[in-house]
Design a protein around this motif. Structure first.
Motif, PDB file in Angstrom:
ATOM      1  N   ASN A 241      31.108  30.066  31.144  1.00  7.29           N
ATOM      2  CA  ASN A 241      31.789  29.845  29.870  1.00  7.29           C
ATOM      3  C   ASN A 241      31.403  30.960  28.889  1.00  7.29           C
ATOM      4  OD1 ASN A 241      33.302  28.665  27.847  1.00  7.29           O
ATOM      5  ND2 ASN A 241      31.777  27.120  27.338  1.00  7.29           N
ATOM      6  N   THR A 242      31.994  32.118  29.092  1.00  6.21           N
ATOM      7  CA  THR A 242      31.753  33.269  28.227  1.00  6.21           C
ATOM      8  C   THR A 242      32.979  34.166  28.292  1.00  6.21           C
ATOM      9  OG1 THR A 242      30.142  35.003  27.653  1.00  6.21           O
ATOM     10  CG2 THR A 242      30.682  34.749  29.989  1.00  6.21           C
ATOM     11  N   PHE A 243      32.961  35.253  27.526  1.00  4.40           N
ATOM     12  CA  PHE A 243      34.057  36.223  27.631  1.00  4.40           C
ATOM     13  C   PHE A 243      33.474  37.625  27.694  1.00  4.40           C
ATOM     14  CE2 PHE A 243      33.396  35.376  23.140  1.00  4.40           C
ATOM     15  CZ  PHE A 243      33.563  36.586  22.475  1.00  4.40           C
ATOM     16  N   SER A 244      34.214  38.509  28.325  1.00  4.43           N
ATOM     17  CA  SER A 244      33.677  39.827  28.675  1.00  4.43           C
ATOM     18  C   SER A 244      33.161  40.602  27.479  1.00  4.43           C
ATOM     19  CB  SER A 244      34.752  40.649  29.401  1.00  4.43           C
ATOM     20  OG  SER A 244      35.049  40.076  30.652  1.00  4.43           O
ATOM     21  N   GLY A 257      25.032  42.740  41.272  1.00 10.75           N
ATOM     22  CA  GLY A 257      23.757  42.374  41.868  1.00 10.75           C
ATOM     23  C   GLY A 257      23.901  41.574  43.144  1.00 10.75           C
ATOM     24  N   GLY A 258      25.129  41.237  43.511  1.00 14.43           N
ATOM     25  CA  GLY A 258      25.355  40.471  44.726  1.00 14.43           C
ATOM     26  C   GLY A 258      24.920  39.025  44.615  1.00 14.43           C
ATOM     27  N   TYR A 259      24.868  38.509  43.375  1.00 12.18           N
ATOM     28  CA  TYR A 259      24.394  37.145  43.167  1.00 12.18           C
ATOM     29  C   TYR A 259      25.455  36.096  43.503  1.00 12.18           C
ATOM     30  CZ  TYR A 259      20.717  39.550  40.551  1.00 12.18           C
ATOM     31  OH  TYR A 259      19.684  40.380  40.191  1.00 12.18           O
ATOM     32  N   VAL A 260      26.728  36.489  43.435  1.00 10.78           N
ATOM     33  CA  VAL A 260      27.823  35.546  43.691  1.00 10.78           C
ATOM     34  C   VAL A 260      28.929  36.263  44.466  1.00 10.78           C
ATOM     35  CG1 VAL A 260      27.369  34.121  41.655  1.00 10.78           C
ATOM     36  CG2 VAL A 260      28.887  36.087  41.454  1.00 10.78           C
ATOM     37  N   LYS A 261      29.773  35.466  45.148  1.00 10.62           N
ATOM     38  CA  LYS A 261      30.888  36.045  45.894  1.00 10.62           C
ATOM     39  C   LYS A 261      32.028  36.448  44.961  1.00 10.62           C
ATOM     40  CE  LYS A 261      30.113  33.286  50.084  1.00 10.62           C
ATOM     41  NZ  LYS A 261      30.684  32.190  50.917  1.00 10.62           N
ATOM     42  N   ARG A 262      32.316  35.579  44.005  1.00  9.15           N
ATOM     43  CA  ARG A 262      33.389  35.832  43.033  1.00  9.15           C
ATOM     44  C   ARG A 262      32.899  35.347  41.675  1.00  9.15           C
ATOM     45  NH1 ARG A 262      35.197  33.573  47.535  1.00  9.15           N
ATOM     46  NH2 ARG A 262      36.892  34.539  48.751  1.00  9.15           N
ATOM     47  N   ALA A 263      33.250  36.057  40.625  1.00  9.23           N
ATOM     48  CA  ALA A 263      32.833  35.674  39.274  1.00  9.23           C
ATOM     49  C   ALA A 263      34.051  35.541  38.371  1.00  9.23           C
ATOM     50  CB  ALA A 263      31.858  36.699  38.704  1.00  9.23           C
ATOM     51  N   TYR A 264      34.030  34.496  37.547  1.00 13.00           N
ATOM     52  CA  TYR A 264      35.125  34.240  36.612  1.00 13.00           C
ATOM     53  C   TYR A 264      34.504  33.992  35.235  1.00 13.00           C
ATOM     54  CZ  TYR A 264      37.287  33.123  41.124  1.00 13.00           C
ATOM     55  OH  TYR A 264      37.717  33.148  42.435  1.00 13.00           O
ATOM     56  N   PHE A 265      34.916  34.762  34.252  1.00 11.85           N
ATOM     57  CA  PHE A 265      34.402  34.631  32.884  1.00 11.85           C
ATOM     58  C   PHE A 265      35.532  34.070  32.039  1.00 11.85           C
ATOM     59  CE2 PHE A 265      32.301  38.160  35.084  1.00 11.85           C
ATOM     60  CZ  PHE A 265      31.041  37.594  35.200  1.00 11.85           C
ATOM     61  N   ILE A 266      35.441  32.779  31.722  1.00 14.13           N
ATOM     62  CA  ILE A 266      36.631  32.006  31.330  1.00 14.13           C
ATOM     63  C   ILE A 266      36.520  31.350  29.960  1.00 14.13           C
ATOM     64  CG2 ILE A 266      37.313  31.593  33.718  1.00 14.13           C
ATOM     65  CD1 ILE A 266      35.928  28.905  33.581  1.00 14.13           C
ATOM     66  N   GLY A 267      35.621  31.833  29.103  1.00 10.74           N
ATOM     67  CA  GLY A 267      35.418  31.158  27.829  1.00 10.74           C
ATOM     68  C   GLY A 267      35.927  31.950  26.634  1.00 10.74           C
ATOM     69  N   ALA A 473      40.523  36.949  23.917  1.00  8.47           N
ATOM     70  CA  ALA A 473      40.189  36.654  25.313  1.00  8.47           C
ATOM     71  C   ALA A 473      40.899  35.417  25.819  1.00  8.47           C
ATOM     72  CB  ALA A 473      38.676  36.484  25.460  1.00  8.47           C
ATOM     73  N   MET A 474      41.069  34.410  24.940  1.00 12.06           N
ATOM     74  CA  MET A 474      41.691  33.159  25.365  1.00 12.06           C
ATOM     75  C   MET A 474      43.197  33.139  25.135  1.00 12.06           C
ATOM     76  SD  MET A 474      39.377  31.449  26.808  1.00 12.06           S
ATOM     77  CE  MET A 474      40.296  29.951  27.103  1.00 12.06           C
ATOM     78  N   ALA A 475      43.733  34.163  24.492  1.00 12.49           N
ATOM     79  CA  ALA A 475      45.181  34.237  24.275  1.00 12.49           C
ATOM     80  C   ALA A 475      45.879  34.642  25.572  1.00 12.49           C
ATOM     81  CB  ALA A 475      45.492  35.245  23.168  1.00 12.49           C
ATOM     82  N   GLU A 476      47.172  34.423  25.622  1.00 10.20           N
ATOM     83  CA  GLU A 476      47.943  34.806  26.807  1.00 10.20           C
ATOM     84  C   GLU A 476      47.736  36.295  27.100  1.00 10.20           C
ATOM     85  OE1 GLU A 476      49.920  34.092  30.084  1.00 10.20           O
ATOM     86  OE2 GLU A 476      49.550  32.519  28.596  1.00 10.20           O
ATOM     87  N   GLY A 477      47.327  36.621  28.312  1.00  6.58           N
ATOM     88  CA  GLY A 477      47.066  38.007  28.687  1.00  6.58           C
ATOM     89  C   GLY A 477      45.659  38.463  28.410  1.00  6.58           C
ATOM     90  N   GLY A 478      44.839  37.621  27.732  1.00  5.18           N
ATOM     91  CA  GLY A 478      43.464  37.979  27.437  1.00  5.18           C
ATOM     92  C   GLY A 478      42.577  37.886  28.671  1.00  5.18           C
ATOM     93  N   SER A 479      41.376  38.449  28.586  1.00  5.98           N
ATOM     94  CA  SER A 479      40.502  38.549  29.755  1.00  5.98           C
ATOM     95  C   SER A 479      40.129  37.188  30.330  1.00  5.98           C
ATOM     96  CB  SER A 479      39.233  39.337  29.397  1.00  5.98           C
ATOM     97  OG  SER A 479      38.494  38.671  28.377  1.00  5.98           O
ATOM     98  N   SER A 480      39.784  36.231  29.473  1.00  2.75           N
ATOM     99  CA  SER A 480      39.403  34.905  29.970  1.00  2.75           C
ATOM    100  C   SER A 480      40.600  34.150  30.521  1.00  2.75           C
ATOM    101  CB  SER A 480      38.739  34.097  28.844  1.00  2.75           C
ATOM    102  OG  SER A 480      37.514  34.680  28.456  1.00  2.75           O
ATOM    103  N   GLN A 481      41.739  34.283  29.848  1.00  4.16           N
ATOM    104  CA  GLN A 481      42.946  33.617  30.331  1.00  4.16           C
ATOM    105  C   GLN A 481      43.363  34.179  31.699  1.00  4.16           C
ATOM    106  OE1 GLN A 481      44.147  31.048  28.941  1.00  4.16           O
ATOM    107  NE2 GLN A 481      45.942  30.724  30.220  1.00  4.16           N
ATOM    108  N   ARG A 482      43.208  35.477  31.870  1.00  4.91           N
ATOM    109  CA  ARG A 482      43.522  36.081  33.173  1.00  4.91           C
ATOM    110  C   ARG A 482      42.584  35.561  34.257  1.00  4.91           C
ATOM    111  NH1 ARG A 482      43.585  40.898  30.186  1.00  4.91           N
ATOM    112  NH2 ARG A 482      41.718  41.633  31.295  1.00  4.91           N
ATOM    113  N   ASP A 483      41.306  35.402  33.906  1.00  5.81           N
ATOM    114  CA  ASP A 483      40.349  34.909  34.894  1.00  5.81           C
ATOM    115  C   ASP A 483      40.617  33.450  35.263  1.00  5.81           C
ATOM    116  OD1 ASP A 483      39.038  37.265  35.312  1.00  5.81           O
ATOM    117  OD2 ASP A 483      37.045  36.508  34.800  1.00  5.81           O
ATOM    118  N   ILE A 484      41.070  32.647  34.298  1.00  8.79           N
ATOM    119  CA  ILE A 484      41.436  31.255  34.603  1.00  8.79           C
ATOM    120  C   ILE A 484      42.596  31.229  35.589  1.00  8.79           C
ATOM    121  CG2 ILE A 484      42.448  29.142  33.653  1.00  8.79           C
ATOM    122  CD1 ILE A 484      40.779  29.669  31.110  1.00  8.79           C
TER     123      ILE A 484
END
Length: 506
Positions: A241-244, A257-267, A473-484
């Motif tokens: 729950n953050t934004f880039s 760092g190879g900590y996760v397979k896929r990451a989504y920043f959706i806040g 980020a949460m608007a249409e086309g924003g980074s978090s919206q794209r990740d969602i």
């Protein structure tokens, strides 16, 4: 005769979301459920179900109702499912939330959440009964990765803490910060600082007394390194729950760092659409909003320590007297069943202070023109809300990862300052170790922060810039919206590859 009606096939994605037993987790999980439902399209129907224990149902219901009143109708596609809370020795029946447990019993809630024998059976039974297309699990429930694997469905872990603090704790656990930490504040090494290793940005130093409890105990560190972090690495994906633009370099390192397979920043998942009322129907009727309407712009200090933060009555007394001595207007949310204000205090501050002892509409308060500063415990939900509102902070961390998050706000982003300066006294994640913050220190910090041209003004300029980025980020086309949307697409693809995507004929 041929029909002119065209039959359209719609893919249906059924998601089950399972949050930890705390309001600070249940609310962002519910917000995420609404966001995922909103990510539906003419060709994809998303149905999200939030799974909680019976006593936690009202938290989800209340939030969904507030979204309905705010004309955010994607809440209609969100359902609630229940499973029984386990019987826990020493915990009263019906206490199923960290915020409802007595401070001395809060560890029992945590212990139950991590227990394969206590929590897993009922939770797993519900998951198998629901048979979702994908599972979104809180990080506490590491077994859900295996359960999802057995069912042949993807499991995404959703973390309600920011990327900065998550990464710092992981790196400290990797270097075993517990190995030389002291369990007693009388030890001269107890306040010695550790430096977060292999960390981007400025060096982050944290006194050992301010580390989360699991980093102060050898056994807990071993569990994190041997069970907790491998589960995160093994799951389908990891959502935060953050934004880039807020934590770019720390967010990127989760993948690098190879900590996760896929990451989504959706806040921030709680951010209302611009078309919705910021306050919502219930918030607009709250008496504290009417009170704020009577105050000048940026003249009020707002104070709140979240849904679960143990603050002693003696500390509340000092805070009350400090607010009085500051001369500033304030709106203070106090959650205590035992505290009563100092004698005649309410009478002395009546014209410039308001105390709220029940639920308060924090998003609406922070978004009000009269609020000029926020005294916060640095809980991540509150951090995202104050960033989205463009309100600078005075930090007062108390438990968990909050002392680490404080460094992000004060040393990296520069959107606030510590209320109690470095070296003024011993701070600790252990309530009994934390020294009392005196009234004079409260008054001095609040007064200086609110002074024109003071540190609050510089912090406000920075946080206002981040506020615009949060909304973008949460608007249409924003980074978090794209990740969602990418998350929904990835889950659909995974289920399709497993031969499990359902089709709904319209």
């Amino acid at each position: 005769m041929a029909s002119n009606t065209t039959t359209r096939s719609t893919k249906k994605l059924r998601l089950l979301l399972v949050p930890f037993f705390a309001t600070s987790h249940i609310e962002p999980f519910t917000h995420l459920a609404i966001r995922l439902a909103a990510a539906a399209s003419p060709s994809v129907a998303v149905e999200a179900t939030v799974a909680v224990t019976p006593a936690n149902v009202p938290i989800v219901q209340s939030l969904l109702e507030r979204h309905y009143y705010g004309k955010h109708h994607d809440a209609a596609a969100v359902n609630i499912a229940t499973y029984p809370f386990p019987a826990v020795d020493g915990l009263p029946r019906g206490v199923e939330n960290l915020g409802k447990a007595a401070p001395a019993d809060s560890w029992r809630i945590d212990a139950a959440a991590f227990s394969d024998t206590l929590t897993r059976p009922a939770q797993e039974a519900l998951i198998r009964e629901q048979a979702p297309d994908a599972l979104v699990s809180d990080v506490h429930f590491v077994w859900n990765v295996r359960v999802a694997d057995e069912l042949g469905v993807p499991c995404v872990m959703f973390n309600v803490i920011g990327a900065f603090s998550l990464l710092a704790m992981r790196h400290l656990a990797g270097d075993d910060a517990s190995s030389s930490s002291s369990s007693s504040s009388s030890d001269p090494d107890a306040a010695a600082a550790v430096v977060v290793p292999r960390f981007p940005g400025p060096p982050i130093r944290i006194p050992r007394t301010e580390l989360p409890e699991f980093l102060r105990k050898k056994g807990r560190v071993d569990f994190m390194n041997n069970t907790f972090y491998p589960a995160q690495a093994g799951c389908f994906g990891f959502a935060i729950n953050t934004f880039s633009d807020l934590e770019q370099q720390y967010s990127d390192l989760h993948m690098r760092g190879g900590y996760v397979k896929r990451a989504y920043f959706i806040g921030p998942v709680s951010l209302r659409p611009s078309s919705s009322s910021a306050a919502g129907a219930n918030s607009e009727q709250h008496h504290c909003i009417d009170w704020l309407d009577s105050k000048p712009n940026r003249s009020v200090v707002y104070l709140c320590f979240g849904s679960f933060v143990p603050v002693s009555d003696a500390q509340l007394d000092e805070l009350a007297l400090g607010l009085e001595a500051s001369g500033e207007s304030f709106l203070w949310v106090v959650r205590s069943a035992t505290w009563t204000p100092p004698a005649r205090w309410e009478e002395r501050v009546r014209d410039r202070g308001m105390v709220v002892t029940a639920w308060a509409p924090q998003t609406a308060i922070l978004g009000h023109r009269a609020v000029g500063a926020f005294v916060t415990h640095c809980g991540w939900n509150s951090v995202l809300e104050t960033v989205a509102a463009g309100v600078p902070v005075l930090t007062w961390p108390v438990v968990f990862e909050q002392f680490i998050t404080e460094r992000l706000l004060t040393e990296v982003l520069g959107i606030g300052v510590r209320l109690w300066p470095h070296g003024a006294g011993l701070r600790s994640t252990r309530h009994a170790e934390h020294e009392l913050v005196p009234a004079q220190a409260v008054a001095r910090a609040v007064k200086a922060f609110m002074r024109p041209g003071g540190p609050g003004e510089a912090a406000r300029n920075r946080v206002m810039d981040l506020a615009g980025k949060a909304h973008a980020a949460m608007a249409e086309g924003g980074s978090s919206q794209r990740d969602i949307r990418r998350l929904v697409d990835d889950l659909l693809e995974a289920r399709g590859a497993a031969g499990g995507t359902k089709l709904v004929q319209d």
